[in-house]
Design a protein around this motif. Structure first.
Motif, short mmCIF file in Angstrom:
data_model
loop_
_atom_site.label_atom_id
_atom_site.label_comp_id
_atom_site.label_asym_id
_atom_site.label_seq_id
_atom_site.Cartn_x
_atom_site.Cartn_y
_atom_site.Cartn_z
N GLY A 37 57.20 -70.03 65.35
CA GLY A 37 57.35 -70.88 64.16
C GLY A 37 57.89 -70.08 62.98
N THR A 38 57.41 -68.84 62.84
CA THR A 38 57.88 -67.99 61.75
C THR A 38 59.32 -67.60 61.96
OG1 THR A 38 55.64 -67.11 61.53
CG2 THR A 38 57.40 -65.90 60.43
N GLU A 40 61.56 -69.34 63.36
CA GLU A 40 62.35 -70.51 62.96
C GLU A 40 62.49 -70.60 61.45
OE1 GLU A 40 64.10 -72.54 64.89
OE2 GLU A 40 63.50 -71.21 66.54
N GLN A 41 61.46 -70.15 60.71
CA GLN A 41 61.54 -70.15 59.24
C GLN A 41 62.55 -69.11 58.75
OE1 GLN A 41 57.76 -70.15 57.00
NE2 GLN A 41 56.72 -70.52 58.95
#
Length: 202
Positions: A37-38, A40-41
């Motif tokens: 998820g990070t 993707e950020q």
């Protein structure tokens, strides 16, 4: 005619290809323990290959995913790449928190403040005094360097007195002058003649 179309087609591919960016390899981040998820950020931030290596170093130093994103974002907000993983590691080693590090980064003073911040810890100042000195620096208020503070402290000036001098607007030159004067007085007092009394010879 076919050859003309072929040449034009090849030219289009070559010209178009020059403006395309190669696919970024994010696997080192995954291998360093960063969550998907990070990662993707980070992609919308257009993180560069050197920055990926910087983030890998951050992860190895124990920095959280969220802080990694903030550090990259802060550097980009100041129109530059993130290159401060070594500064972050030094600050962590001097017992600064991730919150402290984020404050330095958002003020665009991460690299500039690291040397003094580490030295303030080595001098042995209390956390509250260190916080006051660094906050003044981050706010653009006049303060003293760790070198000047260290000299004053070594001549017997207390932390409270140091803060009084800083809040009173003492300049670096004034601090050095006072430290030099106090050192001279101290050195002179150590050379006073002391008469040693002994037994009279028989």
């Amino acid at each position: 005619m076919k050859s003309t179309h072929l040449i034009l087609g090849i030219s289009f591919i070559v010209i178009g290809g020059c403006h395309q960016h190669p696919l970024m390899d994010y696997r080192p981040l995954d291998q360093a323990g960063m969550g998907s998820g990070t990662i993707e950020q980070l992609k919308p931030l257009h993180i560069s290959a050197p920055e990926i290596q910087q983030v890998v170093k951050l992860k190895h130093a124990g920095i959280s995913d969220d802080t990694c994103v903030v550090l990259i974002s802060s550097a980009h907000a100041h129109s530059r790449l993130f290159t401060s993983s070594e500064s972050v590691a030094s600050l962590l080693g001097a017992r600064y928190t991730e919150s402290d590090i984020v404050d330095f980064a958002r003020a665009d003073k991460l690299d500039a403040v690291t040397g003094d911040a580490v030295m303030l810890r080595l001098i042995g100042l209390s956390d509250s005094t260190v916080r006051v000195v660094l906050q003044r620096d981050l706010q653009g208020l006049p303060t003293l360097t760790s070198a000047a503070i260290g000299r004053l402290k070594n001549t017997g000036v207390t932390e409270r007195q140091i803060l009084e001098r800083i809040n009173g607007g003492m300049t670096e030159e004034q601090a050095e002058k006072e430290a030099t004067t106090r050192e001279a007085v101290r050195n002179h007092s150590n050379t006073d003649f002391v008469r040693v009394r002994g037994r009279k010879p028989r």
